[in-house]
Scaffold this motif. Structure first.
Motif, PDB file in Angstrom:
ATOM      1  N   GLU A 111      51.229  33.068  34.108  1.00 45.10           N
ATOM      2  CA  GLU A 111      52.085  32.886  35.286  1.00 45.10           C
ATOM      3  C   GLU A 111      53.399  32.237  34.848  1.00 45.10           C
ATOM      4  OE1 GLU A 111      48.507  32.663  38.501  1.00 45.10           O
ATOM      5  OE2 GLU A 111      49.320  30.774  37.770  1.00 45.10           O
ATOM      6  N   GLY A 112      54.514  32.790  35.388  1.00 41.01           N
ATOM      7  CA  GLY A 112      55.799  32.480  34.768  1.00 41.01           C
ATOM      8  C   GLY A 112      56.631  31.362  35.383  1.00 41.01           C
ATOM      9  N   GLY A 113      56.175  30.731  36.472  1.00 43.56           N
ATOM     10  CA  GLY A 113      57.028  29.756  37.176  1.00 43.56           C
ATOM     11  C   GLY A 113      57.491  28.619  36.271  1.00 43.56           C
ATOM     12  N   GLY A 163      56.276  32.156  50.209  1.00 43.69           N
ATOM     13  CA  GLY A 163      55.568  32.409  48.949  1.00 43.69           C
ATOM     14  C   GLY A 163      56.288  33.374  48.007  1.00 43.69           C
ATOM     15  N   PHE A 164      57.028  34.314  48.554  1.00 44.51           N
ATOM     16  CA  PHE A 164      57.742  35.319  47.759  1.00 44.51           C
ATOM     17  C   PHE A 164      59.135  35.493  48.368  1.00 44.51           C
ATOM     18  CE2 PHE A 164      53.252  36.094  47.873  1.00 44.51           C
ATOM     19  CZ  PHE A 164      52.918  36.213  46.528  1.00 44.51           C
ATOM     20  N   ALA A 165      60.143  35.717  47.526  1.00 44.66           N
ATOM     21  CA  ALA A 165      61.526  35.834  48.021  1.00 44.66           C
ATOM     22  C   ALA A 165      61.771  37.230  48.585  1.00 44.66           C
ATOM     23  CB  ALA A 165      62.503  35.509  46.894  1.00 44.66           C
ATOM     24  N   ASP A 242      45.450  41.241  46.575  1.00 45.93           N
ATOM     25  CA  ASP A 242      44.563  40.324  45.858  1.00 45.93           C
ATOM     26  C   ASP A 242      43.499  41.169  45.174  1.00 45.93           C
ATOM     27  OD1 ASP A 242      44.960  37.451  47.550  1.00 45.93           O
ATOM     28  OD2 ASP A 242      45.522  39.300  48.553  1.00 45.93           O
ATOM     29  N   ASP A 243      43.049  40.688  44.019  1.00 48.85           N
ATOM     30  CA  ASP A 243      42.002  41.437  43.334  1.00 48.85           C
ATOM     31  C   ASP A 243      40.764  41.560  44.217  1.00 48.85           C
ATOM     32  OD1 ASP A 243      43.310  41.957  40.878  1.00 48.85           O
ATOM     33  OD2 ASP A 243      43.140  39.826  40.439  1.00 48.85           O
ATOM     34  N   ASP A 244      40.470  40.513  44.953  1.00 42.30           N
ATOM     35  CA  ASP A 244      39.336  40.533  45.873  1.00 42.30           C
ATOM     36  C   ASP A 244      39.631  39.526  46.980  1.00 42.30           C
ATOM     37  OD1 ASP A 244      36.954  40.360  47.204  1.00 42.30           O
ATOM     38  OD2 ASP A 244      35.869  39.340  45.594  1.00 42.30           O
TER      39      ASP A 244
HETATM   40  C1  B12 Z   1      49.909  45.258  43.084  1.00 40.37           C
HETATM   41  C2  B12 Z   1      49.509  45.961  41.815  1.00 40.37           C
HETATM   42  C3  B12 Z   1      50.022  47.232  41.621  1.00 40.37           C
HETATM   43  C4  B12 Z   1      51.015  47.897  42.558  1.00 40.37           C
HETATM   44  C5  B12 Z   1      52.429  47.590  42.019  1.00 40.37           C
HETATM   45  C6  B12 Z   1      53.271  46.837  42.962  1.00 40.37           C
HETATM   46  C7  B12 Z   1      54.482  46.313  42.211  1.00 40.37           C
HETATM   47  N1  B12 Z   1      55.617  46.906  42.450  1.00 40.37           N
HETATM   48  O1  B12 Z   1      54.358  45.417  41.431  1.00 40.37           O
HETATM   49  C8  B12 Z   1      50.688  49.392  42.341  1.00 40.37           C
HETATM   50  C9  B12 Z   1      49.549  49.809  43.253  1.00 40.37           C
HETATM   51  C10 B12 Z   1      51.853  50.368  42.533  1.00 40.37           C
HETATM   52  C11 B12 Z   1      50.178  49.323  40.886  1.00 40.37           C
HETATM   53  C12 B12 Z   1      50.227  50.380  40.018  1.00 40.37           C
HETATM   54  C13 B12 Z   1      49.689  50.330  38.736  1.00 40.37           C
HETATM   55  N2  B12 Z   1      48.981  49.322  38.184  1.00 40.37           N
HETATM   56 CO1  B12 Z   1      48.805  47.591  39.006  1.00 40.37          CO
HETATM   57  N3  B12 Z   1      48.342  45.993  39.740  1.00 40.37           N
HETATM   58  C14 B12 Z   1      48.642  45.349  40.856  1.00 40.37           C
HETATM   59  C15 B12 Z   1      47.881  44.015  40.963  1.00 40.37           C
HETATM   60  C16 B12 Z   1      46.617  44.268  41.788  1.00 40.37           C
HETATM   61  C17 B12 Z   1      48.619  42.842  41.565  1.00 40.37           C
HETATM   62  C18 B12 Z   1      49.997  42.555  40.935  1.00 40.37           C
HETATM   63  C19 B12 Z   1      50.692  41.503  41.741  1.00 40.37           C
HETATM   64  O2  B12 Z   1      51.596  41.803  42.508  1.00 40.37           O
HETATM   65  N4  B12 Z   1      50.268  40.246  41.611  1.00 40.37           N
HETATM   66  C20 B12 Z   1      50.864  39.124  42.281  1.00 40.37           C
HETATM   67  C21 B12 Z   1      52.014  38.540  41.450  1.00 40.37           C
HETATM   68  C22 B12 Z   1      52.512  37.253  42.039  1.00 40.37           C
HETATM   69  O3  B12 Z   1      51.501  38.282  40.169  1.00 40.37           O
HETATM   70  P1  B12 Z   1      52.066  39.004  38.876  1.00 40.37           P
HETATM   71  O4  B12 Z   1      52.712  40.282  39.230  1.00 40.37           O
HETATM   72  O5  B12 Z   1      51.009  39.045  37.861  1.00 40.37           O
HETATM   73  O6  B12 Z   1      53.222  38.008  38.409  1.00 40.37           O
HETATM   74  C23 B12 Z   1      52.957  36.742  37.846  1.00 40.37           C
HETATM   75  C24 B12 Z   1      52.777  36.760  36.323  1.00 40.37           C
HETATM   76  O7  B12 Z   1      52.303  37.983  35.829  1.00 40.37           O
HETATM   77  C25 B12 Z   1      54.137  36.409  35.780  1.00 40.37           C
HETATM   78  N5  B12 Z   1      55.171  37.429  35.671  1.00 40.37           N
HETATM   79  C26 B12 Z   1      55.261  38.660  36.211  1.00 40.37           C
HETATM   80  N6  B12 Z   1      56.436  39.225  35.911  1.00 40.37           N
HETATM   81  C27 B12 Z   1      57.129  38.344  35.166  1.00 40.37           C
HETATM   82  C28 B12 Z   1      58.403  38.418  34.601  1.00 40.37           C
HETATM   83  C29 B12 Z   1      58.879  37.329  33.884  1.00 40.37           C
HETATM   84  C30 B12 Z   1      60.228  37.395  33.293  1.00 40.37           C
HETATM   85  C31 B12 Z   1      58.074  36.154  33.713  1.00 40.37           C
HETATM   86  C32 B12 Z   1      58.588  35.010  32.967  1.00 40.37           C
HETATM   87  C33 B12 Z   1      56.790  36.095  34.256  1.00 40.37           C
HETATM   88  C34 B12 Z   1      56.344  37.188  35.000  1.00 40.37           C
HETATM   89  O8  B12 Z   1      54.571  35.452  36.728  1.00 40.37           O
HETATM   90  C35 B12 Z   1      54.214  35.913  38.051  1.00 40.37           C
HETATM   91  C36 B12 Z   1      53.988  34.725  38.944  1.00 40.37           C
HETATM   92  O9  B12 Z   1      52.956  33.917  38.494  1.00 40.37           O
HETATM   93  C37 B12 Z   1      47.545  43.742  39.456  1.00 40.37           C
HETATM   94  C38 B12 Z   1      46.306  42.899  39.197  1.00 40.37           C
HETATM   95  C39 B12 Z   1      46.680  41.443  39.285  1.00 40.37           C
HETATM   96  N7  B12 Z   1      45.954  40.709  40.070  1.00 40.37           N
HETATM   97  O10 B12 Z   1      47.629  40.968  38.682  1.00 40.37           O
HETATM   98  C40 B12 Z   1      47.395  45.150  38.915  1.00 40.37           C
HETATM   99  C41 B12 Z   1      47.739  45.464  37.432  1.00 40.37           C
HETATM  100  C42 B12 Z   1      48.987  44.683  37.090  1.00 40.37           C
HETATM  101  N8  B12 Z   1      47.998  46.901  37.442  1.00 40.37           N
HETATM  102  C43 B12 Z   1      47.535  47.487  36.411  1.00 40.37           C
HETATM  103  C44 B12 Z   1      47.630  48.883  36.177  1.00 40.37           C
HETATM  104  C45 B12 Z   1      46.866  49.416  34.972  1.00 40.37           C
HETATM  105  C46 B12 Z   1      48.369  49.713  37.019  1.00 40.37           C
HETATM  106  C47 B12 Z   1      48.607  51.232  36.857  1.00 40.37           C
HETATM  107  C48 B12 Z   1      48.892  51.698  35.443  1.00 40.37           C
HETATM  108  C49 B12 Z   1      47.398  51.927  37.475  1.00 40.37           C
HETATM  109  C50 B12 Z   1      47.370  53.416  37.275  1.00 40.37           C
HETATM  110  N9  B12 Z   1      46.418  53.877  36.482  1.00 40.37           N
HETATM  111  O11 B12 Z   1      48.211  54.121  37.797  1.00 40.37           O
HETATM  112  C51 B12 Z   1      49.809  51.490  37.794  1.00 40.37           C
HETATM  113  C52 B12 Z   1      51.147  51.462  36.992  1.00 40.37           C
HETATM  114  C53 B12 Z   1      52.375  51.200  37.790  1.00 40.37           C
HETATM  115  C54 B12 Z   1      53.636  51.391  36.959  1.00 40.37           C
HETATM  116  N10 B12 Z   1      54.487  50.408  36.816  1.00 40.37           N
HETATM  117  O12 B12 Z   1      53.858  52.398  36.383  1.00 40.37           O
HETATM  118  C55 B12 Z   1      46.917  46.499  35.434  1.00 40.37           C
HETATM  119  C56 B12 Z   1      47.933  46.171  34.324  1.00 40.37           C
HETATM  120  C57 B12 Z   1      47.426  46.410  32.944  1.00 40.37           C
HETATM  121  C58 B12 Z   1      48.578  46.365  31.974  1.00 40.37           C
HETATM  122  N11 B12 Z   1      48.331  45.804  30.832  1.00 40.37           N
HETATM  123  O13 B12 Z   1      49.657  46.881  32.218  1.00 40.37           O
HETATM  124  C59 B12 Z   1      46.589  45.282  36.383  1.00 40.37           C
HETATM  125  C60 B12 Z   1      46.559  43.922  35.693  1.00 40.37           C
HETATM  126  C61 B12 Z   1      45.222  45.604  37.029  1.00 40.37           C
HETATM  127  C62 B12 Z   1      44.026  45.280  36.155  1.00 40.37           C
HETATM  128  N12 B12 Z   1      43.133  44.514  36.712  1.00 40.37           N
HETATM  129  O14 B12 Z   1      43.840  45.705  35.056  1.00 40.37           O
HETATM  130  N13 B12 Z   1      49.709  48.101  40.604  1.00 40.37           N
END
Ligand code: B12
Ligand code: SF4
Length: 529
Positions: A111-113, A163-165, A242-244
């Motif tokens: 998590e990147g905050g 929670g999100f901008a 959410d994952d779940d």
């Molecule tokens: C919502 C989601 C989607 C949405 C995307 C919405 C969007 N525009 O982001 C949809 C349904 C479209 C999607 C599609 C896919 N997804 Co998806 N998705 C998710 C999910 C369930 C939640 C992501 C989320 O929004 N979390 C909430 C936010 C707050 O958390 P976050 O994004 O992780 O961000 C935090 C940190 O990661 C970090 N961070 C994120 N970005 C950055 C950037 C910087 C600079 C910094 C410092 C930190 C940072 O800080 C954030 C705050 O703490 C995750 C699982 C998960 N729980 O993370 C899978 C996940 C990310 N997805 C995954 C996959 C595989 C896919 C697909 C490839 C599925 C498929 N077969 O088609 C596609 C690919 C999309 C593409 N880009 O081409 C995998 C990623 C695996 C990987 N190594 O890439 C995950 C982890 C699912 C899993 N359990 O395996 N997905």
């Protein structure tokens, strides 16, 4: 028409977190903007607009979220920002599991905050890279290579509402956010999460590597967030990503809030907690679709995936949701090491008997850092070349899809781990599963039951693509044995079917073999990224 496009919640979360830091004087003054690739016709336009916005600011920072599937196209974009002028920071799913990313100065795991707070406050000072907040950052400096380890700031528990901008999103005239038709419940959906990570540890999943231990946003903040989305931003439907969602300790309270808000919503859930009582409560609160990560209807496969669920539990959960008129979208994974044509087809038959709304079929992917990935590295399948296969780095900090070697079929640019079936065969079985599932009149009727013309058009365009690219490819291939007879049956069931003419808009027929795309959704995902 049927493409899904959502704003990146991760970046919106970081922007919100930094603005809160600014309010309490924890970071120096800064301005932030969110650029969505979907709002631009070309990468050139995106890059020029970003550069123009960054203008002549003293410190220009570009922060990007990473996915494995699109890492190469992202790198190509990042490399267009002059490294002496722009500081490039990456984070998110791919960076958390394989942090060495070309074109980035800093790569953040987890998590990147806290890491972004550290970058804004200390970059180019002697304190940079030291202390707890810098723990997740990987970088190279003065011939010193620092390898960050994942950090989890649990900020979702504390950040004030919303929670999100969301206010940073481009106007709807510039970019249209849309959900896939399987989850389409309104015309202005919005994404939201109130938990991070998952209690379970399935072998193919990387969520806990990105988010650590499960964490939940307190009910009073969730309530404020949801009220903001519905009453201030005017969203008419919600998607919980959410994952779940069911693991939220205050789920009852959240359901009461949703009941009051009266908007339809979608969420992901595990099967083990869905009971008839919970299904009734979800329905009363406006839940209309649930994605259940069923993955397989074969107990050995569930155990192999460490799913900690049972086939009976899968059936119970789907039936409980169907009783309450909640449409289940079921996940089905093909390509476990022991899978063969017969096992996949018998698994599919069990799915076809379930009262499902929709089916998502994927080919098992050994995603970086997961148990599947570690098993693949050790397996005999790659004859001792595993390090080379995933990107040429023994420490596995660099993982790069290689479509030339492994093809662009799903999983894009990565090998599969099935011992009996090739990647091509697995993708054929995937297409067959989709065709057998969707080319049934009751499924078409369910998907189009809302009666909304734009939704029917989206479903129809998806059916046309499946008929053309999926069914068309299947019918042109050389199938043998069990697969051959399944294809014959499928063709027989579609011959002269009135409902199919309606579904296809009367005019679509399979194209010639050369023009048939095998994996349109992954290709589209790449193009979007
Ligand atoms: C919502 C989601 C989607 C949405 C995307 C919405 C969007 N525009 O982001 C949809 C349904 C479209 C999607 C599609 C896919 N997804 Co998806 N998705 C998710 C999910 C369930 C939640 C992501 C989320 O929004 N979390 C909430 C936010 C707050 O958390 P976050 O994004 O992780 O961000 C935090 C940190 O990661 C970090 N961070 C994120 N970005 C950055 C950037 C910087 C600079 C910094 C410092 C930190 C940072 O800080 C954030 C705050 O703490 C995750 C699982 C998960 N729980 O993370 C899978 C996940 C990310 N997805 C995954 C996959 C595989 C896919 C697909 C490839 C599925 C498929 N077969 O088609 C596609 C690919 C999309 C593409 N880009 O081409 C995998 C990623 C695996 C990987 N190594 O890439 C995950 C982890 C699912 C899993 N359990 O395996 N997905
Ligand atoms: S239940 Fe879903 S989110 Fe949780 S570990 Fe398994 S696949 Fe990942």
């Amino acid at each position: 028409l049927f493409d899904t496009h959502f704003p990146g919640l991760g970046l919106l979360n970081l922007a919100h977190s930094l603005r809160c830091d600014l309010e309490r004087g924890a970071v120096p003054p800064f301005e932030v903007a969110f650029f969505d690739e979907e709002a631009f016709e070309t990468a050139d336009e995106l890059i020029e607009t970003m550069k123009s916005w960054l203008g002549t600011a003293r410190r220009r920072i570009v922060a990007a979220s990473t996915y494995t599937v699109s890492i190469q196209s992202l790198q190509a974009i990042l490399e267009r920002f002059e490294p002496h002028t722009y500081l490039i920071v990456v984070g998110g799913a791919h960076a958390s599991t394989a942090p060495d990313i070309d074109g980035a100065h800093l790569s953040v795991r987890g998590e990147g905050g806290a890491a972004m707070r550290h970058v804004l406050s200390h970059f180019l000072t002697s304190e940079f890279g030291t202390g707890e907040e810098a723990k997740a950052i990987s970088f190279a400096c003065d011939r010193r290579v620092v390898s960050g380890s994942p950090a989890f700031d649990r900020s979702i528990q504390k950040l004030p509402s919303p929670g999100f901008a969301y206010d940073l999103l481009p106007p709807e005239s510039e970019v249209r956010y849309a959900t896939g038709f399987l989850r389409w419940l309104g015309h202005r959906p919005q994404l939201y999460v109130c938990t991070q990570s998952c209690r379970a540890r399935c072998t193919f999943c990387s969520t806990y590597l990105i988010h650590g231990r499960a964490v939940a946003r307190p009910l009073h903040l969730v309530e404020q967030d949801l009220e903001y989305l519905v009453h201030v931003k005017g969203h008419d439907s919600l998607e919980f990503h959410d994952d779940d969602l069911m693991q939220h300790p205050e789920l009852d309270g959240i359901l009461k809030v949703l009941e009051r808000l009266r908007v339809p919503w979608f969420c992901y859930a595990r099967v083990d907690i869905i009971s008839p009582q919970l299904a009734a409560a979800l329905s009363a609160a406006g839940c209309r679709r649930v994605f259940l990560g069923i993955e397989s209807m074969n107990q050995d496969k569930l155990d192999y995936f460490n799913k900690c669920t049972t086939v009976e539990g899968n059936v119970r959960a789907v039936k409980a949701l169907a009783e309450e008129d909640i449409g289940t979208i079921a996940g089905f994974i093909v390509g476990a090491p022991d899978d063969d044509v017969d096992s996949v087809l018998s698994d599919l038959d069990t799915y076809l008997d379930l009262p499902l709304f929709a089916l998502g079929v994927s080919v098992l992917s050994p995603d970086a850092g997961t148990v599947e990935f570690l098993r693949a590295r050790k397996s005999n399948l790659f004859e001792g070349q595993a390090d080379d296969i995933f990107g040429g780095d023994q420490r596995m900090r660099r993982v790069a899809p290689d479509p030339e070697r492994w093809g662009s079929d799903a999983p894009y640019g990565l090998p599969t781990v099935c011992e009996n079936l090739s990647k091509t065969q697995l993708n054929i079985l995937r297409q067959l599963a989709l065709c057998e599932f969707y080319f049934r009149p009751n499924i078409w009727a369910g998907l189009t039951s809302s009666g909304d013309a734009s939704q029917v058009a989206a479903v129809r365009s998806w059916y046309q693509a499946l008929y053309r690219d999926g069914y068309g490819t299947l019918m042109q291939g050389d199938a043998e044995g069990a697969l051959k007879s399944r294809l014959r049956d499928l063709r027989g069931s579609l011959a002269g079917a009135e409902w199919l003419l309606d579904a296809l808009g009367h005019d679509d027929r399979p194209r010639s073999p050369g023009s048939v795309g095998r994996d349109a959704d992954v290709r589209q995902a790449r193009l979007r990224a």
